[in-house]
Design an enzyme around this catalytic site. Structure first.
Site, mmCIF file in Angstrom:
data_model
loop_
_atom_site.group_PDB
_atom_site.id
_atom_site.type_symbol
_atom_site.label_atom_id
_atom_site.label_comp_id
_atom_site.label_asym_id
_atom_site.label_seq_id
_atom_site.Cartn_x
_atom_site.Cartn_y
_atom_site.Cartn_z
ATOM 1 N N LYS A 178 0.849 -1.197 0.000
ATOM 2 C CA LYS A 178 0.000 0.000 0.000
ATOM 3 C C LYS A 178 0.879 1.239 0.000
ATOM 4 C CE LYS A 178 -2.001 2.745 2.933
ATOM 5 N NZ LYS A 178 -1.954 3.983 2.117
ATOM 6 N N SER A 231 5.985 7.276 9.750
ATOM 7 C CA SER A 231 6.229 8.059 10.964
ATOM 8 C C SER A 231 6.216 7.180 12.223
ATOM 9 C CB SER A 231 5.156 9.143 11.091
ATOM 10 O OG SER A 231 3.893 8.529 11.212
ATOM 11 N N GLY A 235 3.909 3.980 13.164
ATOM 12 C CA GLY A 235 4.635 2.746 13.485
ATOM 13 C C GLY A 235 4.201 2.155 14.816
ATOM 14 N N GLU A 253 10.653 1.096 9.755
ATOM 15 C CA GLU A 253 11.629 2.133 9.360
ATOM 16 C C GLU A 253 10.941 3.466 9.617
ATOM 17 O OE1 GLU A 253 14.694 2.126 8.110
ATOM 18 O OE2 GLU A 253 15.017 0.022 7.625
ATOM 19 N N CYS A 288 13.727 10.928 5.905
ATOM 20 C CA CYS A 288 13.924 10.406 7.260
ATOM 21 C C CYS A 288 15.360 10.596 7.722
ATOM 22 C CB CYS A 288 13.587 8.922 7.291
ATOM 23 S SG CYS A 288 14.522 7.977 6.076
#
Ligand code: NAD
Length: 491
Positions: A178, A231, A235, A253, A288
């Site tokens: 997704k 984010s 997460g 991640e 990130c």
């Protein structure tokens, strides 16, 4: 913007066929650099996700039985097809996420490189033999999980779509991916290429909102392995939700508020260049790994801030397909407001705004979401400006006196993704690399990812490592087999 092959409508790939959402719901995607509507694509329902997972599960029976090199050949074939269409992917990404076209071209190349890298590792999924008593043989084999759910963010849409399906596929899993609701077109176009190459159901691309389509994938009992890039807040939610249905392996991640520490013996020219590159203004800071906290020794602080301010002020925001642009548009209105709010917060916390931090409201960029890159000096380590990931073009400069203090400041956040140090002193560099709480450390460099090196975070920046052999192995489960073959054994 130069004309690109954006159609007005895209569909999801489920079980080798293209579908609208079961209830007809769609999401409209908008070019953040111009405000123009680009296309609509489906907002998947729970029912759509169920169908995608069922297709992936059914396809897994044959896919997992294929020889690893046969799977690798198909993944390489898909990489070939992508290369033939590389410009289209770069333009789709740039139009949807507002980042510079030349950077998105690099992203496409990086996605293809990741596919070929994992295809090349196909025979490295080895087991071991364990010393056993005479008459017995004990060995391990690596088995795929089954269906892997992959959820990715908006900042590198194609690179993540292509790169992050590769390891699970090579390992013999089937995948339901997704993409972000803000940047789904390149993944849907990738799905179109995949239908001619991969067996039906091996790759499924569902699009939609995180809270509905994403959550349905996370909580699906037939998805034993989830990998998420996004984010920290999402997460944490995914970890909780995943645990509510079945036992799942989840890798994460997540975000960062990464430090770049500059000691006084470093070349100031190099350090200032690195600070600008490391902040990834080319993606509007939406990375990130952005080194968004510069922690600078007091002896060179004022000069560093002055030179950094001059360099950042000179950066030219512009339309993503203009080769002269140095930074592009922010992904959406919400993120733009967030960036501007953090600028106000920084001022109210007593930091000094040296440059930027305002929206561009005149000229050809007024219709888009453009913010002048910002630098704050005199930022306090405990302030929210220094503690929270903004994910925008806002760079904070902090001051330190001693090496011990620099390392403590570098570690003083919930995050631990990347870190960098600039110094000529080998001892200082090694002590920093050893003590900094981060998964990826540069010494006298920033931002560079060498293929095959492990990427991932510690603390709230995540769980697991990607972009190397461990990522591939993380999509397998070890099974031990004991064989009794002594003459006394009877069956
Ligand atoms: P996000 O967490 O808002 O969304 C990421 C994805 O999660 C999207 O596809 C979204 O639809 C989905 N999602 C949202 N809510 C969900 C839910 N309840 N259940 C399941 N899925 C859900 O992140 P974003 O704004 O798209 O991306 C920015 C963030 O990603 C930043 O924090 C950045 O640091 C992080 N990031 C990390 C890495 C890394 O490798 N560590 C790389 C890129 C981005």
């Amino acid at each position: 913007m130069t004309s690109i092959a954006v159609r007005s409508e895209y569909q999801m790939l489920i079980g080798g066929e293209f579908h609208s959402a079961s209830n007809g719901a769609t999401i409209t995607t908008i070019n953040p650099a111009t405000g123009q509507v680009l296309a609509v694509f489906p907002a998947a329902t729970t029912q759509d996700v169920d169908r995608a997972v069922a297709s992936a599960k059914a396809a897994g029976r044959n896919w997992s039985q294929l020889a690893p090199l046969a799977r690798a050949e198909l993944v390489n074939k898909l990489a070939d097809a992508i290369e033939d269409n590389a410009e289209e992917f770069a333009r789709l990404d740039s139009a949807e996420n507002g980042s510079l076209l030349r950077e998105m071209r690099r992203d496409v190349a990086a996605g293809v490189r990741a596919m070929r890298y994992f295809a090349g590792l196909a025979l490295q999924m080895r087991g071991t033999t364990i010393p056993s008593p005479s008459g017995a043989l004990t060995y391990t084999v690596r088995m795929p999980f089954g269906v892997v759910g992959r959820i990715v963010p908006f900042n590198h849409p194609f690179m993540f779509a292509a790169g992050k399906i590769s390891a699970p596929l090579i390992a013999g899993n089937t995948v339901v991916i997704k993409p972000s609701e803000y940047t789904s077109l390149s993944a849907l176009r990738l799905a179109e290429l995949a239908t001619d190459i991969l067996p039906a159901g091996v790759l499924n691309v569902i699009t939609g909102w995180g809270a509905e389509a994403g959550d349905a994938l996370v909580t699906h009992p037939d998805v034993p392995r989830l990998a998420f890039t996004g984010s920290v807040a999402t997460g944490l939610l995914i970890q909780r939700r995943a645990a509510e249905t079945t036992v799942k392996t989840v890798t994460l991640e997540l975000g960062g508020k990464n430090p770049l520490v500059i000691f006084p013996d470093a070349s100031l020219d190099d350090a200032v260049d690195a600070a600008v590159r490391g902040m990834n203004f080319t993606w509007q800071g939406q990375s990130c790994g952005s080194l968004s906290r510069n922690i600078v020794h007091v002896d060179v602080y004022d000069e560093f801030v002055e030179r950094l301010t001059a360099k950042v002020s000179a950066l030219k925001p512009g339309l993503p397909d203009d080769d002269n642009s140095q930074t592009g548009a922010i992904i959406n209105e919400r993120q733009l407001e967030k960036v501007l709010d953090y600028v106000q917060l920084g001022i109210s916390e007593g930091a000094r705004l040296c440059t930027g931090g305002t929206r561009i409201t005149d000229g050809e960029l007024a219709a888009g979401l453009f913010v002048r890159p910002a630098v704050f000096s005199d930022v306090h380590v405990d302030s929210r400006l220094a503690q929270e990931e903004i994910f925008g073009p806002v760079l904070s400069v902090l001051r330190f006196h001693t090496e011990e203090e620099a390392i403590a400041m570098a570690n003083a956040t919930q995050y631990g993704l990347t870190a960098s140090v600039f110094t000529e002193n080998l001892g200082t560099a090694h002590r920093f690399a050893h003590q900094v709480e981060a998964g990826y450390v540069w010494i006298n460099d920033v931002s560079r990812h060498i293929p095959g090196t492990p990427y991932g975070g510690v603390k709230n920046s995540g769980l697991g490592r990607e972009e190397e052999l461990d990522e591939l192995l993380s999509y397998t489960q070890v099974k031990n087999v004991h064989i009794e073959h002594s003459s006394a054994a009877t069956i």
